[in-house]
Design a protein around this motif. Sequence first.
Motif, short mmCIF file in Angstrom:
data_model
loop_
_atom_site.label_atom_id
_atom_site.label_comp_id
_atom_site.label_asym_id
_atom_site.label_seq_id
_atom_site.Cartn_x
_atom_site.Cartn_y
_atom_site.Cartn_z
N LEU A 89 8.74 4.43 0.40
CA LEU A 89 9.54 3.49 1.56
C LEU A 89 10.68 4.20 2.02
CD1 LEU A 89 9.94 0.95 3.27
CD2 LEU A 89 10.66 -0.25 1.26
N TYR A 90 11.64 4.55 1.05
CA TYR A 90 12.74 5.30 1.06
C TYR A 90 12.63 6.44 1.94
CZ TYR A 90 17.30 7.40 -0.20
OH TYR A 90 18.65 8.17 -0.23
N GLN A 91 11.59 7.40 1.75
CA GLN A 91 11.15 8.40 2.60
C GLN A 91 11.16 8.10 3.94
OE1 GLN A 91 7.75 10.65 1.51
NE2 GLN A 91 8.64 12.63 1.88
N GLN A 92 10.08 7.17 4.04
CA GLN A 92 9.92 6.60 5.74
C GLN A 92 11.26 6.11 6.29
OE1 GLN A 92 7.01 6.44 7.45
NE2 GLN A 92 6.25 7.42 5.53
N MET A 93 12.15 5.61 5.69
CA MET A 93 13.44 5.08 6.16
C MET A 93 14.41 6.32 6.81
SD MET A 93 14.33 2.18 3.46
CE MET A 93 16.08 1.82 3.93
N PHE A 94 14.32 7.31 6.14
CA PHE A 94 15.02 8.60 6.44
C PHE A 94 14.23 9.52 7.28
CE2 PHE A 94 17.64 6.70 3.13
CZ PHE A 94 18.92 7.01 3.80
N MET A 95 13.02 9.27 7.60
CA MET A 95 12.10 10.10 8.58
C MET A 95 12.20 9.73 9.98
SD MET A 95 8.57 10.38 6.77
CE MET A 95 7.74 11.17 8.03
N LEU A 107 0.86 -0.97 -0.02
CA LEU A 107 0.02 0.12 -0.15
C LEU A 107 0.83 1.39 0.06
CD1 LEU A 107 -2.85 -1.34 2.39
CD2 LEU A 107 -3.14 -0.69 0.04
N LEU A 108 2.06 1.11 0.67
CA LEU A 108 2.69 2.19 0.83
C LEU A 108 3.42 2.64 -0.70
CD1 LEU A 108 4.44 4.40 2.68
CD2 LEU A 108 6.29 2.77 3.00
N ASP A 109 3.70 1.81 -1.40
CA ASP A 109 4.39 1.82 -2.66
C ASP A 109 3.32 2.31 -3.64
OD1 ASP A 109 7.06 0.84 -2.45
OD2 ASP A 109 6.71 -1.18 -2.93
N GLU A 110 2.13 1.99 -3.43
CA GLU A 110 1.01 2.25 -4.44
C GLU A 110 0.53 3.63 -4.10
OE1 GLU A 110 -2.01 -1.00 -3.92
OE2 GLU A 110 -0.59 -2.42 -4.57
N GLY A 111 0.51 4.07 -2.93
CA GLY A 111 0.04 5.57 -2.79
C GLY A 111 0.46 6.31 -1.64
N GLY A 138 13.17 2.99 -6.78
CA GLY A 138 11.99 2.05 -7.13
C GLY A 138 10.98 2.18 -5.76
N HIS A 139 11.27 2.44 -4.80
CA HIS A 139 10.10 2.53 -3.82
C HIS A 139 10.60 3.98 -3.08
CE1 HIS A 139 9.65 -1.88 -4.23
NE2 HIS A 139 10.88 -2.04 -4.38
N PRO A 140 10.11 5.01 -3.54
CA PRO A 140 10.42 6.35 -3.14
C PRO A 140 9.69 6.44 -1.77
CG PRO A 140 9.14 6.38 -5.01
CD PRO A 140 9.37 5.15 -4.89
N LEU A 156 3.91 1.73 10.14
CA LEU A 156 5.02 2.14 9.10
C LEU A 156 6.46 2.18 9.78
CD1 LEU A 156 2.83 5.37 7.80
CD2 LEU A 156 3.66 3.29 6.58
N THR A 157 6.65 2.51 11.13
CA THR A 157 7.81 2.40 11.45
C THR A 157 8.43 0.90 11.47
OG1 THR A 157 7.52 4.02 13.18
CG2 THR A 157 9.14 2.55 13.65
N ALA A 158 7.60 -0.14 11.67
CA ALA A 158 8.04 -1.52 11.46
C ALA A 158 8.36 -1.89 10.00
CB ALA A 158 6.89 -2.38 11.95
#
Length: 208
Positions: free
Chosen positions: A114-120, A31-35, A110-112, A67-69
């Motif tokens: 998700l990438y953003q969540q990783m660096f938040m 879902l994160l990837d999609e929207g 490829g997963h922008p 989302l943190t997980a």
Amino acid sequence: MVARAEHAAASRRAESAAATRRALLDAAAELLDEGGPDAVTLREVGARAGVSRGAPYGHFADKESLLTAVAAEAWDRLGDQVHALRADPDRSAAEKLRIGLAGLMALGRGHPHLYQQMFMTPTGDPDAVVRAAQRSQDEFLAIVTEVVGAAAAHRYGALLMTSVHGITGMTVSGHLNQEKWRTTAEELLDTLVAMVAAEPAERAERAG
């Protein structure tokens, strides 16, 4: 016999809980990837995972915890990849460095979301993300150390990470336009790695 039956039942419950958690994490990542983050709600995640409406709440307190997980798990996967790369005896340190950075860049492109969540800065369980990110970054720093030595590893590691982060962001946003800049993300990465890999020889030449 009773104790054995109780142990077997407890094992089945644990396996079922683990399978449910796995399904929820996979559904949330999809879902994160999609929207993006707005598409991730516990209700939608439960529906996508095919579990009961209340099941997500048994594993995650809220959307932020979920989302943190997802972000922590992404860092863990990246850490595993960099660890395996670092242990590869058939590649030079500079090759490992380029491959590792290219992998991070590919993840961002490829997963922008998700990438953003990783660096938040996470709100769900910040320690989990920090631990996972730290492990991945430590593996990366070990490769940088192979290239430039321990004394310069943190400085060049930070330079590489921030540079690749910027390249990735500009690529995803469309601002790294080849017509304007006459280069590509891959060429910029090659330049970065070549500059850093040449540093020890240049340092020795300056000292001599």
